[in-house]
Enzyme design. Sequence first.
Site, PDB file in Angstrom:
ATOM      1  N   LYS A 274       0.855  -1.192   0.000  1.00 40.77           N
ATOM      2  CA  LYS A 274       0.000   0.000   0.000  1.00 40.77           C
ATOM      3  C   LYS A 274       0.892   1.243   0.000  1.00 40.77           C
ATOM      4  O   LYS A 274       2.115   1.141  -0.005  1.00 40.77           O
ATOM      5  CB  LYS A 274      -0.888   0.016   1.251  1.00 40.77           C
ATOM      6  CG  LYS A 274      -1.868  -1.146   1.321  1.00 40.77           C
ATOM      7  CD  LYS A 274      -2.903  -0.959   2.418  1.00 40.77           C
ATOM      8  CE  LYS A 274      -2.436  -1.477   3.759  1.00 40.77           C
ATOM      9  NZ  LYS A 274      -3.547  -1.624   4.743  1.00 40.77           N
TER      10      LYS A 274
ATOM     11  N   GLU B  94       3.411   9.636   2.126  1.00 40.18           N
ATOM     12  CA  GLU B  94       2.946  10.781   2.926  1.00 40.18           C
ATOM     13  C   GLU B  94       2.686  10.421   4.380  1.00 40.18           C
ATOM     14  O   GLU B  94       2.576  11.300   5.229  1.00 40.18           O
ATOM     15  CB  GLU B  94       1.636  11.307   2.334  1.00 40.18           C
ATOM     16  CG  GLU B  94       1.767  11.866   0.947  1.00 40.18           C
ATOM     17  CD  GLU B  94       0.399  12.074   0.312  1.00 40.18           C
ATOM     18  OE1 GLU B  94      -0.112  13.186   0.424  1.00 40.18           O
ATOM     19  OE2 GLU B  94      -0.162  11.119  -0.252  1.00 40.18           O
TER      20      GLU B  94
END
Lengths: 776, 157, 292
Positions: free
Chosen positions: A731, A735
């Site tokens: 995944k 950020e």
Amino acid sequence: MKTFNVVGKNIKRNDALEKATGKAMFSTDMNIPGMLYAKVLRSPHAHALIKSIDTSQAEKIPGVKGIATWGNTPRELFNTSATMTFTVPSMEPVLDQYIFDKVVRYVGDEVAAVAAISEKVAAEALKHIKVEYELLPAVFDPLEAMKPEAPIIHECHAGKNIPAEIVKFGMGDIEKGFAESDIIFEDVFKLPIQKQAQLETQAALAQVGSDGGITVWSTTQTPHPSRMIISKIFSTPQSKIRVLNPPYVGGGFGVRIGLSAKAEPIAVALSKLTGKPVKIVYTREEDFTSSDTRHGGYVWVKLGCKNDGTFQAMELKSALNAGAYCSFSGETPGVLGAMGLAVYRMEHMSYYGHSVYTNFTPSGAMRGFGNPQAMFAIEAAVDTIAERIGMDPLELRLKNIIQVGDNWCLPYTCGSTGLAECVEKAAKVIGWERRGTLNEPGSKILRGIGMGVGTHCSNAWPFCVDYDNAIITVQQDGSILLAVGVPDIGTGTSTTLPQLAAEAIGVEMSQVNMTFGDTLTTPFDIGSHASRTLYAAGTAVVAAGNDVRKQILEYAAVVMKIALERLDITKGIIHISGSNEAESCEGSGICRSGEESMTHISVRELVYHAHLRNKQFIGIGRTIPPNSPPWHAHFYEVEVDTETGMVKVVKVAAAHDVGKAVNPMIVEGQIEGGVLMGVGYATSEEIKISAKGKPLHTSYHKYLLPTAMDAPEIHAIIVESNDPSGPYGAKGVGECGMVLSAAAIGNAVYDATGIRFNEIPLTPERVYKRLQENKK
Amino acid sequence: MNTFKLTFTLNGEVTEVLAEPSEMLVDILREKMYLTGAKKGCGKGECGACTVIMNGEAVNSCMIPAMKAMGAVVETIEGIGNKDKLHPLQESFINEGAIQCGYCTPGVIMSAKALLDKNLDPSNDEIKEAIAGNICRCTGYVKIVNAVMSASQKIKG
Amino acid sequence: MFQEYYMAESVSDALSFLNKGPGDAVIIAGGTDLLLDLHEGKKRTKSLVDITRIPELKNLSMEDGIIKIGAAVTHAQVAESELIWANAPALAMAAKKVGSLQIRNIATVVGNIINAQPAADTAVALTALGAKVTIADTSGTRDVHIDQLYEDVGKSRVDCRRELVTEVIIPAHEQNQSSYFVRLEQRKALALPMLNIAVMVSLEKGQQRFEWVRIAMAPVGPGPMRATNAERILKGTEIDDEIITKAAYEAAAQANPRDSDLRGSREYRLQVLPALVKRCIKTAVAQVVNKG
């Protein structure tokens, strides 16, 4: 579980050797024969009409080759951010910028640009451009800018100075949810303007050919969308434009998703005017004043909860400071709401948010994209509720976090979560059980521990247009060329994407090379942002790898006279599945093509065999990524000096569910860097504005991002939930390290002092003031 | 004008180059010697991306007027190792994941080298102090400090 | 920026170059402040006279209880000097706090004093240490007490277009003396201070009473400011928390900081100043006691 040969290993970065030896080429290093240097004249006023520009004196300076103003550059509206190329219908992109306009809307806005034989001459020429301004009233606070008496910065359909749309969504019945709540927390939080402060300033070098073809080397994080924007501005077909990184980019963090501020169009415009290549490198000050920042502004949260700790309802609102041009100000409030409402399970939710134009540096994308702003408010609410109902805030969170299959507000499903494991592991590392026992009575230094949990996205779909292409061409010598249109802005994609390709095909890492960040050599890709590159572009790479693998095996089955289903490729050798014959067979008799008794053959020999028979293997991956939530739990231990108000972050435990760590060392690096950027956000980083709209923090000296001596002990913890949608379970992560710092540090400072701060950064003065008030 | 012949030892070789008095060493290296390893991140001595070693000390080459380099011994990232024989710091930066965007890397490595040239047994805090003038926005400094530490072990043997 | 850069070989060489075309040239040492001012157009000059290669200015020594630091001695040299740590610790602490190592390797202590920035760390330490500077011009040299050096923000009484500071002279600590320096800063490196305080204490025999105390603080005025009222309170008194606290508040009463958008309001700085003064005095006292 599947075992991997390449994925999951700490493979050395492909770019590391060049970067460690000083050979790596960045845009600022570029130098081509005949090149001119550009400098930009910027507005000293926050809002003004340009009555006249006189460039005649500047033109006379020896060495000045061209001067661009609104009068001799395209009158074509655009948006420097990539949103103008990937806003999803029915929403419309906001086009509110020219290269140079007749109105300046913030201190630092572009007025004119000079191309000259040196930076020195260009800088001198700027001093001789005479501009007559008529000052207009200016406004700097988003709430003020919405008032009827505020000056109009741009005409807007959504409301006074509100760019794009007002974002509204939710589920359930919010009023009913609060009516059913035993306890309700409600408050407003104020967020500062943060700067990406990436090490390489905005830069571009443009060369316009005599056929009108345009080549631009630049610092963009998104070469393909960047090319689309340039194509529109200069009315040139995309197929005649090449945008590329050279190939390295000195950091991004969102500051150049789309154009690198206006570096590319200014360089192209001057190159067209002068007929020569033109290079522009922003000074550090220009990078601060005139390229996108993180949105500051206001977030309101209202959280309702049962006495047993079950969350009932959450209402979230935002009004963000867009600055003078829209950039990502349509999307950021959307992601703020979407991510904020995606962490906890409850029936009733609502969100209402938007940005507001002000006369300040435009806000755009920055690592976290609204999420850190949302979580600062939400996690304060959660901790406050926990205290009021007398529950351990860790337990309260575990009770309410989203589980796989839960109904939530996002338009895709939650396919995996390792959040509970993140909480457990990080709590252990920080020593959560020590909380509440850290301070001796009368101590002048107070210690505290705080936590936060959160999520993010793994790409921008379905919030934005988001798709990927990868092409894998097997060369005649058996080496493999992977072509993907994403850049490597430092996050390691030029290593991890080849890892995925090598794994998918079944070859060694050393066999794969990659071309990236170049519109000429790669098919369209939306670029590096939204924590998407590995997950989304990686999905296309795996698809292309699988395609190649299939073609190779089909061909091998015929050559080897073995059923396709029985064949496998391991470490570059095609062999019978289950057999242990994947060792090198180079040069051995059976390896030679056409042998009756062939049991294995190297990819290398097979592709040459194919070449001699007029065939090449070319794999194509074309994917629209699904989306999936990465999860994270952060714990911070802080010290507060009550005599000075100084907050010191001592230790950080940051656990991240990244699905699958394709290269754990790179993943840790992403987390560690995100955490420190978050520590800066929470404690010291802010661009303040003078009364006249001048930014006050415009250098590395004034803008207080952490140095090595300010860095706390950081423990990055990887949790792998093996996401069903991501490449090999991966995944997003890019950020995520940044999302929770302010939230969890706010909670830690509360734990230490009993004071809730609704505003960051927690500067010594801000903290000291409240400590004094609290004494009274 | 006042162009003069700057003579100095650059990466072990006596080097002569024409320079203006107001030129800074970083520009001479980058524009005239084509050594672009030293980066310009601010031009004001505030980020350390242009760090080189001059007469044994780490300095910001953007703050060194050409004449200060006259007769000096200057080392840049290009001079401390190459792909066939890396400096132990380069090796450990590569192996330990201390490099991300890479823009600060040459400067950080030169600061670290100046430290290790004097002190082969630095503490964590000494390493942090030595590289505090080198802004890195990517790494959080964790792997950089580790890499300097492991290079010091390697050099000690 | 400038057209000529002259590398002086001796003090008289530098002075004669300076006085060749009066006003055309200015002294440069490390240049870490001056070059920025020239670059930003805050200062202008035709020529620079570099003094960092003058052998006699590279001296860092102690003789007969007097420390001498030449004008070419850098912050790094001072911060790493065992001699300074042993005999004037506040100065070493202050020198170590400036900028970054790259800056400290170039920037000189004398330059830090002359540039007269209100928060110059080493100037604050040297004020507490009772230092003097030796100024040379074509007519000879004179010593000026550092207290008398500053006229206004960014302006010292040394005229860098005509004269040259050759060294700073500091009385070394005696057995009954020590000094300490603290800095309130928003970042551990690459930051100017919100406040910096230096204290030197001289204790009477038996270490129960102050003989005298010198307290310097900045940026609370044009140059480092002596907290003379606080010093008077402490002179000859018994060492206890109460009197130190009283003196610390007296120091704040004398301070006159400005409101700064970048480095804190006047109010905040006045509020936290006493705590820093106290820390400084107490640590300096403890250091004397630790000497035995």
